[in-house]
Design a protein around this motif. Structure first.
Motif, short mmCIF file in Angstrom:
data_model
loop_
_atom_site.label_atom_id
_atom_site.label_comp_id
_atom_site.label_asym_id
_atom_site.label_seq_id
_atom_site.Cartn_x
_atom_site.Cartn_y
_atom_site.Cartn_z
N VAL A 71 40.17 48.65 46.03
CA VAL A 71 38.90 48.20 46.63
C VAL A 71 37.79 48.36 45.60
CG1 VAL A 71 37.18 48.59 48.45
CG2 VAL A 71 39.62 48.88 48.95
N TYR A 72 37.75 49.51 44.95
CA TYR A 72 36.73 49.77 43.93
C TYR A 72 36.82 48.77 42.77
CZ TYR A 72 34.65 51.88 39.80
OH TYR A 72 33.94 52.07 38.65
N LYS A 73 38.03 48.44 42.38
CA LYS A 73 38.26 47.60 41.20
C LYS A 73 38.04 46.11 41.49
CE LYS A 73 39.76 50.21 37.74
NZ LYS A 73 39.75 49.96 36.29
N MET A 80 38.68 42.84 48.10
CA MET A 80 38.26 44.14 48.62
C MET A 80 38.79 44.34 50.04
SD MET A 80 34.23 44.27 47.43
CE MET A 80 33.95 45.96 48.01
N LEU A 129 48.14 55.20 39.49
CA LEU A 129 46.69 55.43 39.57
C LEU A 129 46.05 55.30 38.20
CD1 LEU A 129 46.78 58.42 42.06
CD2 LEU A 129 45.49 56.31 42.45
N GLU A 130 46.70 55.85 37.20
CA GLU A 130 46.09 55.86 35.87
C GLU A 130 46.15 54.47 35.23
OE1 GLU A 130 44.64 56.33 32.36
OE2 GLU A 130 46.81 56.06 32.28
N MET A 133 43.34 52.65 36.76
CA MET A 133 42.01 53.08 36.33
C MET A 133 41.74 52.59 34.92
SD MET A 133 39.35 54.60 37.43
CE MET A 133 39.53 55.89 38.68
N ALA A 134 42.71 52.71 34.04
CA ALA A 134 42.49 52.30 32.65
C ALA A 134 42.38 50.78 32.52
CB ALA A 134 43.63 52.82 31.77
N GLY A 135 43.11 50.07 33.33
CA GLY A 135 43.10 48.62 33.24
C GLY A 135 42.21 47.98 34.29
N ASP A 136 42.59 46.78 34.71
CA ASP A 136 41.79 46.09 35.72
C ASP A 136 42.58 45.97 37.02
OD1 ASP A 136 43.63 44.12 35.21
OD2 ASP A 136 42.20 42.67 34.43
N ASP A 139 46.26 44.96 36.65
CA ASP A 139 47.14 46.04 36.20
C ASP A 139 47.51 46.95 37.38
OD1 ASP A 139 47.19 45.55 33.31
OD2 ASP A 139 45.08 46.11 33.33
N GLN A 200 43.10 34.22 39.00
CA GLN A 200 41.67 34.48 38.76
C GLN A 200 41.41 35.06 37.38
OE1 GLN A 200 40.54 37.22 41.88
NE2 GLN A 200 41.03 35.76 43.50
N ARG A 201 42.36 35.83 36.88
CA ARG A 201 42.09 36.57 35.65
C ARG A 201 42.83 36.01 34.44
NH1 ARG A 201 38.90 40.69 36.63
NH2 ARG A 201 39.36 41.71 34.65
N LEU A 202 43.99 35.39 34.67
CA LEU A 202 44.79 34.90 33.54
C LEU A 202 44.96 33.39 33.53
CD1 LEU A 202 47.72 37.49 33.66
CD2 LEU A 202 45.49 37.74 32.57
N ARG A 211 48.33 39.00 27.74
CA ARG A 211 48.49 40.24 28.49
C ARG A 211 49.87 40.37 29.12
NH1 ARG A 211 43.74 41.37 32.61
NH2 ARG A 211 45.22 43.00 33.18
#
Lengths: 238, 238, 238, 238
Positions: A71-73, A80, A129-130, A133-136, A139, A200-202, A211
Motif C-alpha cells: 500500500v505504501y509503495k 493501493m 519485506l526487504e 523496501m529496497a526496490g519498487d 519487486d 505500468q512500470r516496464l 530489469r
C-alpha cells in the motif's frame, strides 16, 4: 508456452507464468515438495503439520506487513486498494480462519504467537519485506507471488490430481481451502495485478526489460525460501 | 556480572554485554561453533573455508547496505559519521582486503559476485536490514552487533586461547585479522556506540526499558543466524 | 535538442537534460531565481545570505541521509560506491567547508545545528527522501538531481555570464565553489550516474518508458521545492 | 494541567495532551487558524474551500500510505489491526465520502486526482511519512496526531463554541462531520493508541524519556505544517 497444467491459476503468458518458466526446477521443487505430496496423500504425520501451522500463523503476520508495505509503495489508488484489501483479508478473515482451524489441531493462538519464528520463517518473510523496501512495488509483488500464486497452483493441482486422496484425509479442509474457488480467485488476482503493475512500470514486454534478470532473481530466491518452509515442516526445525 | 573472558572487547556491563548474558547459550553456540574451533585448530578443510569466504564477500555487501541504513536512521551527526565511516571501511578497505585474501585462496572477485547468496546469507542479512528498517537506529545497531562485536570476541578468544594453533595454520591471517588490535578497536567502538545510542533513546538503564525484551529478541535472532552462517560453511549448503 | 547553454554540466541528451526540457519553466524559475541573480550581482543583503547558509547546512545533513539511502537502494557495487563517496564527501569535506565558510559570516556550527529547519528545508529534503524510499534508486537519484546537477548549472552560468560580478562580490567564494571545476565534475558525475542507472532499469530510451511521466513529476516537484528554498532565503521565512 | 477545553477529545494527561502543551502557541496557530474561524463563521469564500478540498483529497491518499506504514512498523497484532482499520477507512469510506461531498461543490474525482499536490500538501505528508520511516511506530503516530487528533479538537470546539454559526453555513456538513460523535471517537482512539504505544516503548512516564524532546520536535513540525495547510487554503497557493 504452456501452463504447468490446465487448472493452474497462473497462465503461461502472464508475468508470473514467465517467471515460473525461468525458474522451472526451483518452482517444481517448491510446488511438488514432499511435504505437499504427503498432505495430498494424507500421510503427513500430524506433528509435522502442526509445526507447519504454527509457523504459517507467524508467517501470515509478516505477510500482512508486506501487503501494508505494498500500500505504501503503490502510486495508484487501484493498487493501493487491492493491497489494502489483502492486508484486511489477512489480518481479519484469514488469521481468524487460521486460528479456528489450528484450534481443531489443538493449537492455541496465544501459544502460537509466543512461539519463536523458525529460521525458515525469518528467512522467507524478511527477504520479501526487504526486497520490497529496497526496490519498487513490482519487486515487492514479485517477491510475494510464489506464496500468493503458488499456493493457488498447489491447491489447484491437488484438486485436479486423481492421486489426491480427499476421503478420510486429515488435511482435506486445507486442500479444499487452497484448491477452492475463493483462493483460486485470490491467486488469479495476484497474477493479474503483477501483469498490470509490470505493464505500468516496464511496458508491454516485461521480459525484454533490463530489469527482467533482477525480477527472476527475486522470484527464484522467494521460491527457494518457500521450499525451505515446507522442508522446515518436514524436518521440524526451529 | 563478568565478561565472557578478560580479553573480550565486550564488557559485561555494556548493553551488548547484557544482551549477550540474556542469550548466553545462543551466544556460545555462535562464538564457539565447530567452524570456529576448526579454524583455530587449522583443521577446517579448505573447501569449507572457501565456501565461507565467498558467502562472506556477499555478506559484506549487504552489511555495507545496513550501515548505510544506519546513516539514514541516525538523527545526530556523530552517529551519522560513525556509520558512514563503517560504510566506507566496508566498501573500500575491507572488501578489497577480502578480495586480496580470497585471491590467495584461488577465488576471483567476478566469480564471487556471480555466486548466488546462500540461504544463510539471505536469512541473516535481510533479517538485519528489515529489523533496522522497521525499528529505529538502536534496533538496527543491535541487529548488527553479533557480527560487529562477536567477530571481535571470537578473534580475541582465539588469540588468548593457548589451544589456538598459529604456526602452520592456513587460517592464521584470518585469526590475526579479527584478533588484531585494529579489529578489536572496531568491535569496542561498536559496543560503545550502542551504549551511547541506547542511552540517548532508552536512558541510563536500558535493561529496565519496556523495549528490552524486543532488543533481546533481535539480538537472539541475529546471533542464531550468525551460527547458521558458520554451519553453512561446515555443510557447504547453498 | 540543445543544452541550456554550452557550459552547462548537463548535456541536453542526458536523462537529466531531457527531464530539464520537460520542466523548462520550473527549471528556469529555479536556476535563474532572483536570489541567484542577486548573488551573481553581489547585491543580495547579507542577512538573506546568512539565513540561506544556515538552512543549507541543515539541508546538507538531510542530503547525506539521502545519499546513504542511495547506498542502501543500490544493487550494484559501482553505484553503492559512488553513493557512499557522496555520503563521505558531504559529512566530512563539504560540511566542514560549509562550517568554515559560515564562520566567516559569523555563523557558529552549534547555533546552526540548533536552528529549526525552515518549512522549505523540511519540504524539499523530506520529499526527496520519501520519493526515494517509496520508489527505486532511479527515483531517488532523479529527486536528488535538481540539487546535484542544478547547482552545477547555476555555478557554470554565473562563471560564463559576463554580467556576473566577481570583483568585490561578497559571494565570490560561493560562485567560484559551484562554478569551479571540482563541483562541475560532481555535477557531471551525477548526470552520468543517472544515465547509467536509467539504462540499467529502463533500457536505452528512458523517455519511452512508461515510468517517464512519473520521473518527470519527481523532477518537477524537486525543482519547484529548490526554487522555494531560494525564495525562503529572500523572504527570510522560518 | 487542563484540557484546551472540556469537550476536546485530547485529555491533558494523555501523551498527545502533553505534546500539545509543549507546543502551545503552534497548536493554537493551527487549531484556531483564520481558515478554521472563517469556516465556523461561514464566511470563507467558496473558492478557498474548494482549493482546500482538492488538496485534502490528495492528502488523504498520502495519509492512507502513512497508516499502511504504521501496519508495517507495528510489532503487535493489536496495533497492526488498528492501523489497518485506518487504511481501510481512509481508502474506502472516507475517500468516498470526500468524493461525494466534493461533487456537491462541483469537484470531479478525476480532476482532483489530476491536480498537482501543492507545496503545503507535499511538505506535510512527506514529512510525516519520512519521520515514520526513519523512526519507529511511535514517531510515526506522533507525526500523524496533529491531523488525527487535531481535526477532532477543531470540530469539537466548533460544536461547543456558541459563536459558531450552523444555520445557513455552507460548511455545516464539514463542521458536523469533524465535530460529530463518529469522528470524535476516531480522535479519541488515536489519542489512546499513542498512550498505549508510548507506554510499550517508553514506559509509564513518556515525558521523562530521553526521546521526549525528539517527539516534541516531530509534533511541532507536523503542527506547523498543518497550519501551513490551512494557510494554503486561504492563499490559494499551488
Amino acid at each position: 508456452m504452456m501452463a504447468a497444467f490446465p487448472e493452474s491459476p497462473i497462465p503461461a503468458s502472464s508475468v508470473v507464468g514467465q517467471l515460473r518458466a525461468a525458474c522451472a526446477s526451483d518452482w517444481t521443487a517448491y510446488t511438488q515438495h514432499a511435504f505437499v505430496a504427503q498432505v495430498a496423500a494424507g500421510t503427513l504425520p500430524e506433528r509435522n503439520f502442526r509445526h507447519y501451522l504454527v509457523q504459517d500463523y507467524l508467517f501470515l503476520i509478516q505477510f500482512a506487513r508486506a501487503y501494508a508495505l505494498a500500500v505504501y509503495k503503490a502510486d495508484r489508488l487501484a493498487e493501493m486498494r487491492e493491497a489494502a484489501a489483502a492486508v484486511t483479508a489477512l489480518l481479519q478473515t484469514e488469521m481468524q480462519l487460521h486460528v479456528d482451524y489450528c484450534a481443531k489441531w489443538g493449537l492455541d493462538e496465544q501459544d502460537m504467537i509466543a512461539t519463536p519464528e523458525s529460521r525458515a520463517t525469518l528467512a522467507y518473510t524478511r527477504y520479501v519485506l526487504e526486497a520490497g523496501m529496497a526496490g519498487d512495488l513490482l519487486d515487492l509483488l514479485v517477491a510475494l507471488s510464489p506464496c500468493a500464486c503458488g499456493y493457488g497452483e498447489i491447491g489447484a493441482r491437488m484438486i485436479a490430481d486423481p492421486a489426491t486422496k480427499l476421503a478420510d484425509n486429515p488435511y482435506r479442509a486445507w486442500i479444499e481451502l487452497y484448491g477452492g474457488e475463493e483462493f483460486q480467485q485470490v491467486s488469479r488476482n495476484a497474477v493479474t495485478q503483477i501483469d498490470r503493475v509490470a505493464e505500468q512500470r516496464l511496458g508491454s514486454d516485461p521480459a525484454a526489460s533490463p530489469r527482467w534478470s533482477g525480477l527472476v532473481a527475486i522470484f527464484r530466491n522467494a521460491t527457494r525460501l518457500e521450499a525451505d518452509f515446507w522442508q522446515m515442516g518436514l524436518d521440524l526445525t526451529a
